[in-house]
Design an enzyme around this catalytic site. Structure first.
Site, short mmCIF file in Angstrom:
data_model
loop_
_atom_site.label_atom_id
_atom_site.label_comp_id
_atom_site.label_asym_id
_atom_site.label_seq_id
_atom_site.Cartn_x
_atom_site.Cartn_y
_atom_site.Cartn_z
N GLY A 14 6.89 2.49 0.92
CA GLY A 14 6.87 1.69 -0.30
C GLY A 14 5.70 0.72 -0.42
O GLY A 14 5.83 -0.34 -1.04
N ASN A 16 3.01 1.11 -2.19
CA ASN A 16 2.64 1.02 -3.61
C ASN A 16 3.64 0.18 -4.39
O ASN A 16 3.26 -0.58 -5.28
CB ASN A 16 2.53 2.42 -4.22
CG ASN A 16 1.18 3.04 -3.96
OD1 ASN A 16 0.16 2.62 -4.49
ND2 ASN A 16 1.16 4.04 -3.08
N HIS A 109 -0.74 9.88 -7.33
CA HIS A 109 -1.03 11.00 -6.44
C HIS A 109 -2.33 10.67 -5.68
O HIS A 109 -3.27 10.17 -6.29
CB HIS A 109 -1.20 12.28 -7.27
CG HIS A 109 -1.42 13.50 -6.43
ND1 HIS A 109 -0.40 14.12 -5.76
CD2 HIS A 109 -2.56 14.18 -6.12
CE1 HIS A 109 -0.90 15.15 -5.08
NE2 HIS A 109 -2.20 15.21 -5.29
#
Ligand code: GRF
Length: 194
Positions: A14, A16, A109
């Site tokens: 986590g 991000n 991505h």
């Protein structure tokens, strides 16, 4: 200018998610993370829990398809969620959620889509493929989510150069640092569009 109630979906550490939460705490974005959903108990749930953000583990293996969908819809509605942010989420969202939140779901991505995307292309597999292909550039992409893996409209993409002797590991580190910058940027962009 819009302020979103964000639900983040995670499957890992986590980092991000943390970047998005930090950008909200610093006031860089005005949206707030209200809910974090994971497909299993992962370390990325610890930080939102400490901050008092509601977290939930929603696993298709533990429930019927209907329950799986209903639990998510109930949580999303409870928090008035109007933006879903996939932050290292390795599962596909139910198509009903993708349709209901069309244009309101982002994914990040770690490569320059449409290259190096698709089913099975996540984590080190992506960076390994980029290095093996002898690419000069890579970098993260934030895109809208539709019903195909890594497919929807691109919102932000940032190129970085591969250097001499680059490995999948060094590249992952470099790309991740940039991810933490562009995910908050993408949310800010959406806030300003409203
Ligand atoms: C990131 O590389 C992201 O691009 C990909 O999954 C990874 C998640 O990392 N979709 P973290 O859990 O945010 O640290």
């Amino acid at each position: 200018m819009k302020s979103f109630n964000i639900a983040a979906y995670i499957s890992g550490s986590g980092s991000n998610l943390r970047a998005v939460i930090d950008s909200s705490l610093s006031g860089y974005i005005s949206s707030q993370v209200r809910l974090v959903i994971a497909n299993k108990e992962v370390s990325g749930l610890d930080h939102p829990k400490e901050l008092g953000i509601e977290t939930a583990v929603v696993s298709r293996e533990l429930m019927t398809r209907k329950e799986f969908l209903d639990v998510q819809i109930r949580l999303l509605e409870k928090h008035g969620i109007d933006l879903i942010v996939l932050a290292g989420f390795l599962k596909k969202l139910p198509p009903e959620i993708v349709d209901k939140y069309k244009g309101r779901i982002l994914n990040i991505h770690p490569a320059l889509l449409p290259k190096f995307g698709g089913k099975g292309m996540h984590g080190m597999a992506v960076h390994g493929a980029v290095v093996a292909a002898g690419e000069k550039y890579s970098g993260p992409t934030v895109h809208f989510v539709d019903n195909k893996y890594d497919h929807g409209e691109i919102l932000i993409q940032r190129k970085i150069e591969l250097t001499e002797g680059e490995t999948a590991e060094t590249l992952q580190k470099k790309v991740l640092e940039v991810e933490h910058i562009i995910y908050p940027e993408a949310i800010k962009l959406l806030e300003e569009r409203e």
